[in-house]
Design an enzyme around this catalytic site. Structure first.
Site, PDB file in Angstrom:
ATOM      1  N   CYS A 276     -16.226   1.597   0.598  1.00  0.00           N
ATOM      2  CA  CYS A 276     -15.046   0.818   0.992  1.00  0.00           C
ATOM      3  C   CYS A 276     -14.640   1.066   2.435  1.00  0.00           C
ATOM      4  CB  CYS A 276     -13.882   1.127   0.055  1.00  0.00           C
ATOM      5  SG  CYS A 276     -13.309   2.843   0.135  1.00  0.00           S
TER       6      CYS A 276
ATOM      7  N   HIS B 241      -7.399   0.155  -6.465  1.00  0.00           N
ATOM      8  CA  HIS B 241      -7.629  -0.587  -5.220  1.00  0.00           C
ATOM      9  C   HIS B 241      -8.295  -1.918  -5.597  1.00  0.00           C
ATOM     10  CE1 HIS B 241      -7.825  -1.428  -1.088  1.00  0.00           C
ATOM     11  NE2 HIS B 241      -8.683  -0.522  -0.665  1.00  0.00           N
TER      12      HIS B 241
ATOM     13  N   ARG C 122     -13.411  -8.568   2.422  1.00  0.00           N
ATOM     14  CA  ARG C 122     -11.997  -8.341   2.077  1.00  0.00           C
ATOM     15  C   ARG C 122     -11.177  -9.581   2.440  1.00  0.00           C
ATOM     16  NH1 ARG C 122     -10.044  -3.155   1.713  1.00  0.00           N
ATOM     17  NH2 ARG C 122      -8.142  -4.269   1.108  1.00  0.00           N
TER      18      ARG C 122
ATOM     19  N   GLN D 105     -10.209  -4.241  -3.040  1.00  0.00           N
ATOM     20  CA  GLN D 105     -11.512  -3.725  -2.622  1.00  0.00           C
ATOM     21  C   GLN D 105     -12.606  -4.189  -3.579  1.00  0.00           C
ATOM     22  OE1 GLN D 105     -12.123  -1.717   0.204  1.00  0.00           O
ATOM     23  NE2 GLN D 105     -14.187  -2.388  -0.313  1.00  0.00           N
TER      24      GLN D 105
ATOM     25  N   ASP E 288     -17.118   7.032  -2.046  1.00  0.00           N
ATOM     26  CA  ASP E 288     -15.891   6.939  -1.257  1.00  0.00           C
ATOM     27  C   ASP E 288     -15.647   8.322  -0.664  1.00  0.00           C
ATOM     28  OD1 ASP E 288     -13.467   6.110  -0.161  1.00  0.00           O
ATOM     29  OD2 ASP E 288     -12.354   6.213  -2.048  1.00  0.00           O
TER      30      ASP E 288
ATOM     31  N   ARG F 202       0.877  -1.182   0.000  1.00  0.00           N
ATOM     32  CA  ARG F 202       0.000   0.000   0.000  1.00  0.00           C
ATOM     33  C   ARG F 202       0.905   1.220   0.000  1.00  0.00           C
ATOM     34  NH1 ARG F 202      -5.249   1.676   3.526  1.00  0.00           N
ATOM     35  NH2 ARG F 202      -6.091   0.215   1.997  1.00  0.00           N
TER      36      ARG F 202
HETATM   37  N1   CP Z   1     -11.162  -0.026   2.480  1.00  0.00           N
HETATM   38  C1   CP Z   1      -9.899  -0.091   2.914  1.00  0.00           C
HETATM   39  O1   CP Z   1      -8.960  -0.372   2.149  1.00  0.00           O
HETATM   40  O2   CP Z   1      -9.762   0.178   4.249  1.00  0.00           O
HETATM   41  P1   CP Z   1      -8.399   0.431   5.039  1.00  0.00           P
HETATM   42  O3   CP Z   1      -7.863   1.756   4.573  1.00  0.00           O
HETATM   43  O4   CP Z   1      -8.810   0.439   6.481  1.00  0.00           O
HETATM   44  O5   CP Z   1      -7.433  -0.668   4.724  1.00  0.00           O
HETATM   45  N1  NVA Z   2      -9.795   6.681  -1.648  1.00  0.00           N
HETATM   46  C1  NVA Z   2      -9.393   6.296  -0.321  1.00  0.00           C
HETATM   47  C2  NVA Z   2      -9.569   4.825  -0.121  1.00  0.00           C
HETATM   48  C3  NVA Z   2      -9.220   4.319   1.240  1.00  0.00           C
HETATM   49  C4  NVA Z   2      -9.398   2.829   1.375  1.00  0.00           C
HETATM   50  C5  NVA Z   2      -7.951   6.712  -0.097  1.00  0.00           C
HETATM   51  O1  NVA Z   2      -7.144   6.605  -1.028  1.00  0.00           O
HETATM   52  O2  NVA Z   2      -7.633   7.169   1.001  1.00  0.00           O
END
Ligand code: CP
Ligand code: NVA
Length: 300
Positions: free
Chosen positions: A256, A128, A284, A131, A216, A101
């Site tokens: 998400c 993502h 997930r 997700q 989101d 990530r």
């Molecule tokens: N939806 C998601 O990826 O959540 P986190 O940021 O908590 O991992």
């Molecule tokens: N769009 C959000 C998703 C988090 C899971 C971000 O990038 O922070």
């Protein structure tokens, strides 16, 4: 060459469908004692916060007999600028897969190019994919095959939206996107989807008759300095009860998470009967374990 999941379109339609259906099967047999990952280690590199992604991979690996290593980038030599290619080579001689990530799809691609083991995108600036495996699993479980149906994305044309666009192509549904000017999805991602993804003129136009409504956060991780500007830009894009009324009566709502009640979604929607957010979050775990089975070549 190992298979990677850096974006959802790294999968063929039949593969994506197989993983999603397998995720539900793993969930149904949750107490079977199945341990396909004994002796396997998943390295998880995070440069950003996470609740669901970290816990679902870590708890999933433990449940299925493997081990997950949480690597906060700043506590590793990555945080001191060790070249990604060296980290990729070293981790892939010790671990069975790597999840990343960070805020750079390009860096994930570079890492994967030097990795001997599967690399999974756990969120980047552009995508993502994990997700969306969970989201599709949730849609299948509650409403059956989404082929030919309509989803409406309301809000920021961001990383999650891009993976939703790719999901529309892979799973044969239409995604209508309502996003304010300046916050629309990447043109290349849209272009690759053809008719499967369409820009709508307004949230109402996107939501009308839809089978699924999804949104989101308006301020993603790393964009905190833009929050005030974004609150103004997204005014009128909240998913509220009036917008849900325009969708089909049995439409579902996904997010998400993390969510901001009163911003991108009204509490009455996200905490209401059409919302499936906690199933979606739980999925997930199942979707990612089905993904790992697939990437490891473990026959279901
Ligand atoms: N939806 C998601 O990826 O959540 P986190 O940021 O908590 O991992
Ligand atoms: N769009 C959000 C998703 C988090 C899971 C971000 O990038 O922070």
């Amino acid at each position: 060459m190992p298979r990677h999941l850096l974006k959802l379109s790294d999968l063929a339609p039949a593969e994506a469908r197989q993983i999603v259906l397998r995720a539900s099967a793993l969930k149904r047999q949750a107490d079977s004692g199945y341990r396909p990952f004994v002796g396997k280690t998943l390295a998880m590199i995070f440069t950003k916060n996470s609740t669901r992604t970290r816990v679902s991979f870590e708890a999933g690996m433990a449940r299925f007999g493997g081990h997950a290593l949480f690597l906060a980038a700043g506590a590793t030599q990555i945080g001191r600028d060790e070249p990604l290619r060296d980290t990729a080579q070293v981790l892939s001689r010790m671990c069975s897969a790597v999840m990343i990530r960070n805020d750079s799809q390009r860096d994930q691609e570079e890492f994967a190019a030097h990795s001997r083991v599967p690399v999974i995108n756990g969120l980047s600036d552009l995508h993502h994919p994990c997700q969306l495996l969970a989201d599709l699993q949730t849609w299948f479980e509650h409403r059956g095959d989404p082929r030919g149906k309509v989803a409406a994305w309301i809000g920021d044309g961001n990383n999650v939206c891009h993976s939703f666009i790719e999901a529309a192509t892979l799973f044969g549904f239409t995604l209508r996107i309502a996003a304010p000017a300046g916050y629309q999805p990447d043109a290349a991602v849209m272009g690759a989807a053809g008719d499967a993804a369409q820009l709508a003129d307004s949230p109402a136009a996107a939501a009308r008759g839809a089978d699924l409504i999804v949104t989101d956060t308006w301020t993603s991780m790393g964009q905190e300095a833009e929050q005030q500007k974004r609150l103004q830009a997204f005014a009128g894009y909240q998913v509220d009860a009036a917008l849900m009324q325009l969708a089909k009566p049995d439409a579902i709502f996904l997010h998400c998470l993390p969510a901001h009640r009163g911003e991108e979604v009204a509490a009455e929607v996200i905490d209401g009967p059409q919302s499936l957010i906690y199933d979606e979050a739980e999925n997930r775990l199942w979707a990612q374990m089905a993904l790992l089975e697939f990437l490891f070549g473990i026959a279901a």
